[in-house]
Design a protein around this motif. Sequence first.
Motif, PDB file in Angstrom:
ATOM      1  N   TRP A  37     -23.107   5.087  -4.313  1.00 27.27           N
ATOM      2  CA  TRP A  37     -23.658   3.797  -4.733  1.00 27.27           C
ATOM      3  C   TRP A  37     -24.616   3.297  -3.668  1.00 27.27           C
ATOM      4  N   LYS A  40     -27.689   0.111  -2.429  1.00 25.87           N
ATOM      5  CA  LYS A  40     -28.103  -1.298  -2.524  1.00 25.87           C
ATOM      6  C   LYS A  40     -29.514  -1.437  -3.072  1.00 25.87           C
ATOM      7  N   LEU A  89     -30.007  -4.652  -5.826  1.00 22.75           N
ATOM      8  CA  LEU A  89     -28.893  -5.240  -6.552  1.00 22.75           C
ATOM      9  C   LEU A  89     -29.190  -6.702  -6.853  1.00 22.75           C
ATOM     10  N   ASP A  90     -28.815  -7.136  -8.034  1.00 24.03           N
ATOM     11  CA  ASP A  90     -28.990  -8.506  -8.532  1.00 24.03           C
ATOM     12  C   ASP A  90     -30.438  -8.862  -8.868  1.00 24.03           C
ATOM     13  N   ILE A  97     -29.877  -7.641 -15.398  1.00 23.32           N
ATOM     14  CA  ILE A  97     -29.662  -7.868 -13.973  1.00 23.32           C
ATOM     15  C   ILE A  97     -29.036  -6.598 -13.424  1.00 23.32           C
ATOM     16  N   ILE A  98     -29.616  -6.062 -12.364  1.00 24.30           N
ATOM     17  CA  ILE A  98     -29.112  -4.812 -11.783  1.00 24.30           C
ATOM     18  C   ILE A  98     -27.803  -5.101 -11.050  1.00 24.30           C
ATOM     19  N   LYS A  99     -26.740  -4.476 -11.515  1.00 23.98           N
ATOM     20  CA  LYS A  99     -25.413  -4.677 -10.917  1.00 23.98           C
ATOM     21  C   LYS A  99     -24.922  -3.451 -10.181  1.00 23.98           C
ATOM     22  N   GLY A 100     -25.601  -2.329 -10.338  1.00 20.96           N
ATOM     23  CA  GLY A 100     -25.200  -1.115  -9.627  1.00 20.96           C
ATOM     24  C   GLY A 100     -26.316  -0.089  -9.658  1.00 20.96           C
TER      25      GLY A 100
END
Length: 85
Positions: free
Chosen positions: A41, A43, A63-64, A80-83
């Motif tokens: 994962w 950022k 992220l976000d 919204i990018i969460k991952g």
Amino acid sequence: MPKEDQNNLLFTLQHDFKTKLFLSYIDIKFKAVLINSSTSWYKLASYTIEEKNSVLSKIHLHLDDFVTIYEEDHEKSYAIIKGIF
């Protein structure tokens, strides 16, 4: 949150994530699906695209971030990018 509880939560989320990812590949009719046993994962992610006028643009996703998705039928969706994996 204790470290053991964090690890259990991450394991549960990751298992659910892989299941949903696999089902989404089936849904879009990908013939060959390979899901790695470990997932990394991040950022942020960045890539370069070439615009119609041959200008190169570097894209950075974090992220976000709030993003617009243009679908094949030219409708817009938002996410919204969460991952990032």
